[in-house]
Design an enzyme around this catalytic site. Structure first.
Site, short mmCIF file in Angstrom:
data_model
loop_
_atom_site.label_atom_id
_atom_site.label_comp_id
_atom_site.label_asym_id
_atom_site.label_seq_id
_atom_site.Cartn_x
_atom_site.Cartn_y
_atom_site.Cartn_z
N SER A 1 1.14 -0.91 -0.32
CA SER A 1 -0.06 -0.02 -0.50
C SER A 1 0.52 1.43 0.13
O SER A 1 0.24 2.41 0.28
CB SER A 1 -0.60 -0.35 1.39
N HIS B 1 -14.09 -0.46 13.85
CA HIS B 1 -14.96 -1.98 14.39
C HIS B 1 -14.61 -2.46 15.77
O HIS B 1 -13.47 -2.18 16.86
CB HIS B 1 -14.87 -2.72 13.78
#
Length: 341
Positions: free
Chosen positions: A54, A109
Site C-alpha cells: 500500500s 469495528h
C-alpha cells in the site's frame, strides 16, 4: 424511543484542526477516511509497515507515508484501519510503546477492544467511527457532496472530549451529511458479528446453497437452480434495501407475495430463531471470539478448509459459466484477494 441522529450542525471540524491524524493501513476504510479527511482540510499521515504494497498507492495519492510506530508517535488521533486478525500484533509492536496521555485511539469495528485482544492504557481516549458502507462508497459519496451514515461510540474518555472528536471525525469523512447514531463498542461488535453469522453472510450463503441443492437433487437443471436461488436474490435484496420488506412485497407478484408470507415462515421457523439465539449467546459470552482468535493464531487450518469446500461447491462452477454470459455484470476474481494493510 428512536435513537438521536447527529448531523453536520452537531459536529465541529475545528476539534481536529490543529491535530495530526494518523491512518494505520490504506485498505478499504483506511484510504477512504484518509482522502475524505484531507479533503475536509485536516492533516493526515499514513502509517504502514515496511514493505507494504500500500505504500506506493498512498504516496501516489500524495500522502506522507511513515512507519507505523512513527505515525503513532507523531499523531494525536490514531485510526487502527487494519484487519482484526492483525491488530493485536501491530498494537503490541508498533502502537502500545508509543501511546502517551492525551492521544486518541480510533477504530471502525469494536472487536479488539470489546474482546480485549487490545487493552489500551487508561489515559488515552478510545473511540469508534464506523461508516455503514464499504470504503469505496464512503469515498464516492463524499466526492458527490453526500455521505454514508455512520456509528460512533466512546469506550474511554479521560480527556472529556472523546465524543466531540468522534463526531468531528465522522463529519470529516462525510458521515454527518447522512446522519450519525451513537452506540457502544459492545453493541456494535455483538450486533455486527451476529448479523454476519446468521443473516448477511452465513445465513444467506447456507440458504442459497440449500435451495440450489434441493432443486438439483430433485432433478432440475443446475442452471435453473442457480437462477432461482442465487442470481435473482440481488433483485429482492435491492428492493428490500430501497423500500424495506413491505416495499419489496409491493413490487413482486401476488403469487410471490403469497409464497413469501405463507411458506417463508415454515422454512425460517422457530427452530432457526432458537439457533440464532444460541449463536448470539456465543457472541455475547466471548465464545465465538475466543474460537476465532485461536483459529487465526494457529494458522487458519479449519478456516481455509471450510472456504475451500465452499469454493468447490457446484453452484460456483455453474455460476461462473452463467455470469460469463452476462456482459453487464462486473466480474470479480477471489483468487489472491485479502484485506489490505
Amino acid at each position: 424511543m428512536p435513537a438521536k441522529v447527529y448531523t453536520d450542525k452537531d459536529a465541529d471540524l475545528n476539534v481536529l484542526k490543529d491535530k495530526t491524524l494518523a491512518v494505520l493501513g490504506f485498505g478499504s476504510q483506511g484510504h477512504a477516511h484518509a482522502l475524505n479527511l484531507r479533503d475536509s482540510g485536516l492533516n493526515v499521515i499514513i502509517g504502514l509497515y515496511e514493505g507494504s504494497k500500500s505504500i506506493p498507492v498512498a504516496e501516489e495519492k500524495g500522502f506522507e507515508v511513515v512507519p507505523t510506530s512513527q505515525a503513532v508517535q507523531r499523531a494525536d488521533v490514531i485510526f487502527v484501519a487494519i484487519p482484526d486478525t492483525k491488530q493485536k500484533a501491530v498494537y503490541q509492536r508498533d502502537i502500545a510503546p508509543f501511546l502517551k496521555r492525551g492521544k486518541t485511539l480510533l477504530f471502525s469495528h469494536g472487536f479488539s477492544i470489546h474482546f480485549k485482544t487490545i487493552v489500551p492504557p487508561k489515559d488515552v481516549d478510545v473511540i469508534l467511527v464506523a461508516p455503514k458502507g464499504p470504503g469505496h462508497i464512503v469515498r464516492r459519496q463524499y466526492t458527490e457532496g453526500k455521505g454514508v451514515p455512520a456509528l460512533i461510540a466512546v469506550y474511554q474518555n479521560p480527556s472529556k472530549q472523546a465524543k466531540k472528536v468522534a463526531l468531528a471525525w465522522a463529519k470529516g469523512i462525510g458521515g454527518t451529511r447522512a446522519g450519525v447514531i451513537e452506540t457502544t463498542f459492545k453493541e456494535e461488535t455483538e450486533t455486527d458479528l451476529f448479523g454476519e453469522q446468521t443473516v448477511l453472510c452465513g445465513g444467506v450463503s447456507a440458504l442459497v446453497q440449500a435451495g440450489y441443492e434441493t432443486l438439483v437433487e430433485a432433478g432440475y437443471q443446475p442452471e435453473m437452480a442457480y437462477f432461482e436461488c442465487l442470481h435473482e436474490l440481488k433483485l429482492i435484496v435491492d428492493l428490500m434495501n430501497e423500500a424495506g420488506i413491505s416495499g419489496m412485497r409491493f413490487s413482486v407478484s401476488e403469487t410471490a407475495k403469497w409464497g413469501d408470507v405463507s411458506v417463508g415462515p415454515k422454512i425460517i421457523d422457530g427452530s432457526v430463531k432458537k439457533r440464532m439465539k444460541a449463536a448470539l449467546k456465543d457472541v455475547q459470552s466471548g465464545k465465538f471470539a475466543k474460537g476465532w482468535v485461536r483459529e487465526y493464531e494457529s494458522g487458519y487450518k479449519n478456516y481455509n478448509a471450510l472456504l475451500k469446500k465452499g469454493e468447490n461447491h457446484s453452484i460456483e462452477k455453474v455460476g461462473a459459466r452463467l455470469r460469463s454470459l452476462m456482459p453487464w455484470m462486473q466480474k470479480r476474481s477471489i483468487k489472491g484477494a485479502q484485506a489490505a494493510y
